[in-house]
Structure formats: C-alpha cells, structure tokens
Design a protein around this motif. Structure first.
Motif, PDB file in Angstrom:
ATOM      1  N   GLY A   1      91.791  90.507  74.598  1.00 37.83           N
ATOM      2  CA  GLY A   1      91.806  89.126  75.051  1.00 37.83           C
ATOM      3  C   GLY A   1      91.187  88.144  74.078  1.00 37.83           C
ATOM      4  N   ARG A   2      90.390  88.625  73.144  1.00 36.49           N
ATOM      5  CA  ARG A   2      89.775  87.756  72.148  1.00 36.49           C
ATOM      6  C   ARG A   2      90.677  87.694  70.919  1.00 36.49           C
ATOM      7  N   VAL A   3      91.051  86.490  70.518  1.00 40.10           N
ATOM      8  CA  VAL A   3      91.965  86.301  69.397  1.00 40.10           C
ATOM      9  C   VAL A   3      91.235  85.594  68.261  1.00 40.10           C
ATOM     10  N   GLU A   4      91.303  86.176  67.073  1.00 40.81           N
ATOM     11  CA  GLU A   4      90.692  85.600  65.884  1.00 40.81           C
ATOM     12  C   GLU A   4      91.776  85.028  64.981  1.00 40.81           C
ATOM     13  N   LYS A   5      91.444  83.961  64.270  1.00 48.71           N
ATOM     14  CA  LYS A   5      92.386  83.350  63.331  1.00 48.71           C
ATOM     15  C   LYS A   5      92.079  83.814  61.911  1.00 48.71           C
ATOM     16  N   ALA A   6      93.119  83.992  61.119  1.00 48.55           N
ATOM     17  CA  ALA A   6      92.952  84.439  59.735  1.00 48.55           C
ATOM     18  C   ALA A   6      94.124  83.919  58.915  1.00 48.55           C
ATOM     19  N   LYS A   7      94.074  84.178  57.605  1.00 48.79           N
ATOM     20  CA  LYS A   7      95.154  83.807  56.702  1.00 48.79           C
ATOM     21  C   LYS A   7      95.536  85.002  55.846  1.00 48.79           C
ATOM     22  N   VAL A   8      96.807  85.042  55.466  1.00 48.33           N
ATOM     23  CA  VAL A   8      97.266  86.089  54.557  1.00 48.33           C
ATOM     24  C   VAL A   8      96.630  85.844  53.189  1.00 48.33           C
ATOM     25  N   ASP A   9      95.885  86.826  52.710  1.00 49.22           N
ATOM     26  CA  ASP A   9      95.154  86.699  51.462  1.00 49.22           C
ATOM     27  C   ASP A   9      95.905  87.319  50.280  1.00 49.22           C
TER      28      ASP A   9
END
Length: 226
Positions: free
Chosen positions: A73-81
């Motif tokens: 239920g916890r969603v983290e944001k990230a970027k393609v590195d």
C-alpha cells in the motif's frame, strides 16, 4: 617506541552500515584483502527486470512508482537512472536501475518490489490485436479479408508490442479487415505455410485494423484449431 603494537586502528574513509564481514578476531589476512564492506543505505538502487518487448519504451529520466511487498500500500516515487545495454539471454529481460531515497533505512537491500515505469505514448500508429498476428520465428503474417469468404495472407513489418496489440509499420492499411483468433499458435515456418493454404479457402470472423487502438471486441472471433 621500540615495542610492537598488538592493536592497530584502521578507520573507514566514510560512515555506513557493514553489509559484508570477511575477517574475525585472530584471522590472518593478506595485503589488499577486503575486510569489511560498508554501504550508505540512505539511498538505494532498485534493479528492475523489463521484458524484451517492453524495453524500447524505457529510457533514462522516466518517472516510476515502486511498491514493496514489505510495505503493502505504500508507494515510493523514483526515476530511471540507467538502462543496462545487455540482455539476459536466459530470462529475456533488460536490467533497469532506479534511484530511491531511503530515509531512516526503512527499506532493506534484497527486498522485492513492483516497479511501474511511466512511459510516453508514441503517437499515431496503426494497431492490430496480437491474436491477429501469426509468428513463425522467420516472419509475421496476418490474413486480410477480401470479401465473400476469401482471405489474403499479408506479411507484416511489426513495430513495438503493447499489452494487447502490435504496432504495424508495413503490410496493412487503415480500415482493412483482418482475421482475429484466440487459439492460433504457430511455432514453425512449415506450419505457417500449411495455415496459409487452409485459410485461402476458409471463412472466418474478421475485425478492422484501426489507427491508435484495437478493433471492436464484438468483431473478434475464434479460429478453429489446426
């Protein structure tokens, strides 16, 4: 001075967590050996496996969301590195690296996660449902309706594959009717040739090839087993 020292203090060049320990009290070590491995866990790399047919959609800088089994239920944001330039030949996937902040070291290395990468649409493209494309390993073919129960095999040049469709670069025109099947599977060029001979005299349901989307689901039908 003049006396040997029983203990020598060696300080690590930076702080972190010990993630690997290769030496214990009384262990003999050689010059250059790794004694400990330290890691800064305030930020992590998430390694995602992307299937071969999805790889063309992924590029550096794209936004992504990450959900861990550890914290449902916890969603983290990230970027393609980084997108790795090699393909794993056993599982046919490409490694994609994402950077993820980890304040409080809540996330642990080795955990599993579900990664959703937000790609950009490619614009207008002619699509046909994947069930309409027959793959032999050497070529891709679709059967086009000529009317009155007659069909023409048409060799295709395919673009990127979506969830339910193939993009078509050459071989079909907008509005043409193509045979749709839910049971047709070819694994060799010889079986494709056999199917062509049978289809030239067959009479099957058909659906329209349309730009930017799949044909009307109501027009789809099943092909008799072959």
């Amino acid at each position: 001075e003049g006396h040997s020292r029983h203990d020598v203090v060696i300080r690590a060049p930076s702080s972190g967590y010990v993630v690997s320990k290769q030496v214990f009290a009384g262990t003999h070590v050689k010059m250059g050996a790794d004694l400990f491995t330290l890691a800064d866990l305030d930020a992590l790399w998430v390694m995602a496996d992307v299937y071969e047919f999805d790889a063309p959609w992924v590029s550096v800088g794209q936004e992504a969301t990450i959900e861990l089994d550890y914290l449902p239920g916890r969603v983290e944001k990230a970027k393609v590195d980084f997108v790795y330039p090699v393909l794993d030949q056993k599982v046919r996937t490409v490694k994609v690296r994402l950077s993820l902040k980890n304040p409080g070291v809540v996330l642990k290395p080795g955990m599993f996660a579900t990664v959703r990468i937000h790609t950009q649409p490619s614009g207008e493209v002619l699509l046909v449902p994947s069930e309409a494309v027959l793959l032999s390993g050497e070529r891709a073919v679709a059967f086009v309706s000529l009317g009155n129960g007659r069909f023409e095999p048409r060799e295709l040049e395919l673009g990127v594959r979506g969830d339910q469709d193939y993009g078509v670069l050459k071989g079909l025109r907008e509005g043409e009717q193509v045979v749709v099947s839910g049971q047709f599977l070819l694994d060799s060029e010889s079986r494709l040739k056999e199917a062509v001979l049978k289809m030239l005299g067959g009479n099957l349901p058909h659906a329209a090839a349309v730009p930017g989307g799949a044909p009307d689901a109501g027009a789809m039908g099943d092909m008799p087993g072959m």
